[in-house]
Motif scaffolding. Structure first.
Motif, PDB file in Angstrom:
ATOM      1  N   LEU A   1     -28.571  -4.693  19.491  1.00  0.00           N
ATOM      2  CA  LEU A   1     -29.971  -4.947  19.127  1.00  0.00           C
ATOM      3  C   LEU A   1     -30.880  -4.982  20.345  1.00  0.00           C
ATOM      4  N   PHE A   2     -30.438  -5.690  21.384  1.00  0.00           N
ATOM      5  CA  PHE A   2     -31.296  -5.776  22.559  1.00  0.00           C
ATOM      6  C   PHE A   2     -31.387  -4.437  23.276  1.00  0.00           C
ATOM      7  N   ALA A   3     -30.316  -3.645  23.266  1.00  0.00           N
ATOM      8  CA  ALA A   3     -30.387  -2.318  23.880  1.00  0.00           C
ATOM      9  C   ALA A   3     -31.452  -1.464  23.199  1.00  0.00           C
ATOM     10  N   ILE A   4     -31.538  -1.559  21.864  1.00  0.00           N
ATOM     11  CA  ILE A   4     -32.565  -0.810  21.126  1.00  0.00           C
ATOM     12  C   ILE A   4     -33.961  -1.310  21.501  1.00  0.00           C
ATOM     13  N   LEU A   5     -34.128  -2.633  21.534  1.00  0.00           N
ATOM     14  CA  LEU A   5     -35.434  -3.203  21.885  1.00  0.00           C
ATOM     15  C   LEU A   5     -35.795  -2.885  23.336  1.00  0.00           C
ATOM     16  N   TRP A   6     -34.793  -2.842  24.203  1.00  0.00           N
ATOM     17  CA  TRP A   6     -35.020  -2.489  25.607  1.00  0.00           C
ATOM     18  C   TRP A   6     -35.763  -1.157  25.681  1.00  0.00           C
ATOM     19  N   TYR A   7     -35.366  -0.222  24.845  1.00  0.00           N
ATOM     20  CA  TYR A   7     -36.014   1.093  24.885  1.00  0.00           C
ATOM     21  C   TYR A   7     -37.307   1.111  24.072  1.00  0.00           C
ATOM     22  N   VAL A   8     -37.277   0.553  22.855  1.00  0.00           N
ATOM     23  CA  VAL A   8     -38.444   0.631  21.974  1.00  0.00           C
ATOM     24  C   VAL A   8     -39.635  -0.138  22.552  1.00  0.00           C
ATOM     25  N   ILE A   9     -39.388  -1.357  23.029  1.00  0.00           N
ATOM     26  CA  ILE A   9     -40.463  -2.162  23.624  1.00  0.00           C
ATOM     27  C   ILE A   9     -40.587  -1.868  25.118  1.00  0.00           C
ATOM     28  N   GLY A  10     -39.439  -1.883  25.803  1.00  0.00           N
ATOM     29  CA  GLY A  10     -39.463  -1.801  27.259  1.00  0.00           C
ATOM     30  C   GLY A  10     -40.010  -0.500  27.804  1.00  0.00           C
ATOM     31  N   TYR A  11     -39.610   0.613  27.206  1.00  0.00           N
ATOM     32  CA  TYR A  11     -40.074   1.898  27.735  1.00  0.00           C
ATOM     33  C   TYR A  11     -41.582   2.058  27.572  1.00  0.00           C
TER      34      TYR A  11
END
Length: 490
Positions: free
Chosen positions: A87-97
């Motif tokens: 879940l956090f890996a997905i958020l890392w990209y969706v929010i973080g990028y």
């Protein structure tokens, strides 16, 4: 006494090694806010991956996780290791990028600064900063509590709880004031690799002492057979999903993690790090939480308020090895604490002091005030840690839930140009008010149909952000273009 001296010597030697890295970083750090807080946005794949890894893997993971596995079984691995790794890996990209693109184009250093500028609102900027600092405080305190109990357990009570907490507090004050983001990221890389190796070495050492994984698991089956059945006891599906969602979304809004989204050196760095993240997480969580589970089968007695890991190692490993593993745990706590203090300092100086007290403050003045803020924040959290307000898991879960309330309004703002200032204020304010009430007011339930109140609070924030934004119009100072047409920033 000689064994205690050896154990403390190993821990102190590790602290001094980390301090040496911090002194080197101090010589290379510019006296600007961007370099102090973000290392001038130059972090590469390995450093960004391991600084995020080490920053997150705090006392909550190293001691809280094994403690709950010791009490309730190993399924906590599914919550932290598998669900939140993914879940956090997905958020890392969706929010973080998206956040990295915005920050690179406009020079933002903090999340509140980014939101305040986009929506033309000091109130929103101040609200997000205050909320973040409020939930950050107990999580810093958690690291000090973890250090105090770890050293007390390692030395058999020879070193009292307060002195261990004081030791890590003094160290992290000195280190953060000197090192800034560059030094923290460097030592996090060393600490992340060290704690990973130490945890696997501890698991293998204990297994060798008890006759292997089969013997350890058979002991669990005899003493606690319910631990080996999926979904038993506290681990209801609703509880597990509540924990996984709250932690993953909360992590994305942690100041020390969220700020790393701004610090990446390139788009390639993001792609590599979010892909490698779940693997790294599972590699640490599996042995750490299984150690807690095996301890239950081996009949390890854990006094109230103590942590299972130091007691287990004292039973099955020599003192020098136990000290090395505890040094790895201290590495996890310190790498979280130093990053939290640095990020908390940036929220205080950039998002409260600058806009509300001195808008014309120079970078050097902000840099100095940020270092003073580190001392004040760390000292206050140390004093609070002496009262031990709750267990590590309870404190950590509460803080995760508080940060998680920010995630969905921020996600909407990043991707929907129709989001308005009033929508953001409504979404952030209402979800925080509801969650605070569920934590501190007995009249508001903490669970709903088995789901944690943090999940309901997140839904409230999402609905209000969208509905209020749809019902209101943007004002002239709301800058929609700030979050649009960002591909050129790559």
């Amino acid at each position: 006494m000689s064994q205690v001296a050896l154990q403390l010597g190993i821990v102190v030697a590790y602290l001094l090694l980390a301090l040496g890295v911090g002194l080197l970083a101090y010589r290379l750090t510019d006296r600007t806010a961007e370099d102090f807080y973000l290392a001038s946005r130059t972090l590469g794949t390995v450093v960004l991956l391991f600084t995020t890894f080490a920053t997150l893997l705090s006392a909550f993971t190293f001691f809280g996780g094994p403690n709950i596995a010791y009490a309730s079984g190993p399924e906590w691995i599914l919550v932290m290791g598998v669900m939140d790794g993914i879940l956090f890996a997905i958020l890392w990209y969706v929010i973080g990028y998206k956040q990295w693109l915005v920050g690179k184009r406009h020079g933002y250093v903090t999340l509140p600064e980014m939101l305040g500028d986009r929506f033309g609102s000091r109130a929103l900027r101040g609200l997000v900063a205050v909320v973040s600092l409020f939930w950050l405080f107990p999580y810093v305190m958690l690291q000090q509590m973890g250090a105090g109990t770890a050293l007390a357990g390692l030395t058999g009570g020879w070193l009292p709880y307060w002195s261990g907490a004081a030791l890590v507090t003094v160290f992290m004050i000195v280190y953060v004031v000197l090192a800034g983001m560059r030094g923290i990221a460097w030592t996090d890389t060393i600490q992340g690799a060290f704690m990973l190796l130490a945890t696997w070495a501890a698991a293998l050492w204990v297994l060798d002492a008890v006759g292997g994984a089969g013997a350890a698991t058979a002991a669990v089956a005899d003493s606690n057979p319910e631990f080996l059945s999926l979904g038993g006891g506290v681990y209801s599906p609703a509880w597990m999903l509540s924990q996984a969602v709250s932690i993953a979304f909360g992590v994305a809004m942690f100041p020390q993690v969220n700020q790393r989204f701004f610090a990446a050196g390139s788009k390639k760095v993001f792609k590599r790090t979010f892909a490698l993240w779940p693997i790294l997480v599972v590699l640490l969580f599996v042995p750490a939480f299984l150690l807690g589970t095996w301890a239950a089968g081996l009949g390890i007695e854990v006094p109230a308020g103590e942590n299972v890991l130091p007691i287990l190692l004292n039973e099955y490993a020599p003192g020098w090895f136990a000290a090395l593993v505890i040094a790895g745990a201290m590495a996890a706590m310190m790498s979280s604490s130093d990053s939290m203090l640095l990020s908390g300092s940036s929220y205080f100086t950039r998002d409260l002091y600058r806009p509300f007290v001195s808008p014309d403050a120079s970078d050097r003045r902000e840099d100095l005030l940020g270092r003073v803020g580190v001392v004040v924040f760390a000292t206050a959290s140390f004093v609070a840690s002496l009262y031990r307000p709750g267990g590590l898991v309870q404190i950590g879960s509460t803080a995760f839930g508080g940060f998680a309330q920010l995630a969905l309004p921020v996600l909407v703002a990043l991707y929907w140009s129709g989001t308005t200032r009033r929508g953001m204020l409504a979404g952030v304010g209402a979800s925080q008010a509801f969650y605070l009430a569920s934590v501190f007011l007995g009249a508001v339930p903490a669970t709903y149909w088995g789901w944690d109140a943090s999940i309901l609070g997140m839904l409230i924030g999402l609905v209000l952000t969208i509905v209020v934004s749809a019902a209101t119009t943007q004002t002239a100072d709301e800058r929609t273009a700030k979050f649009a047409n960002l591909q050129s920033a790559e």
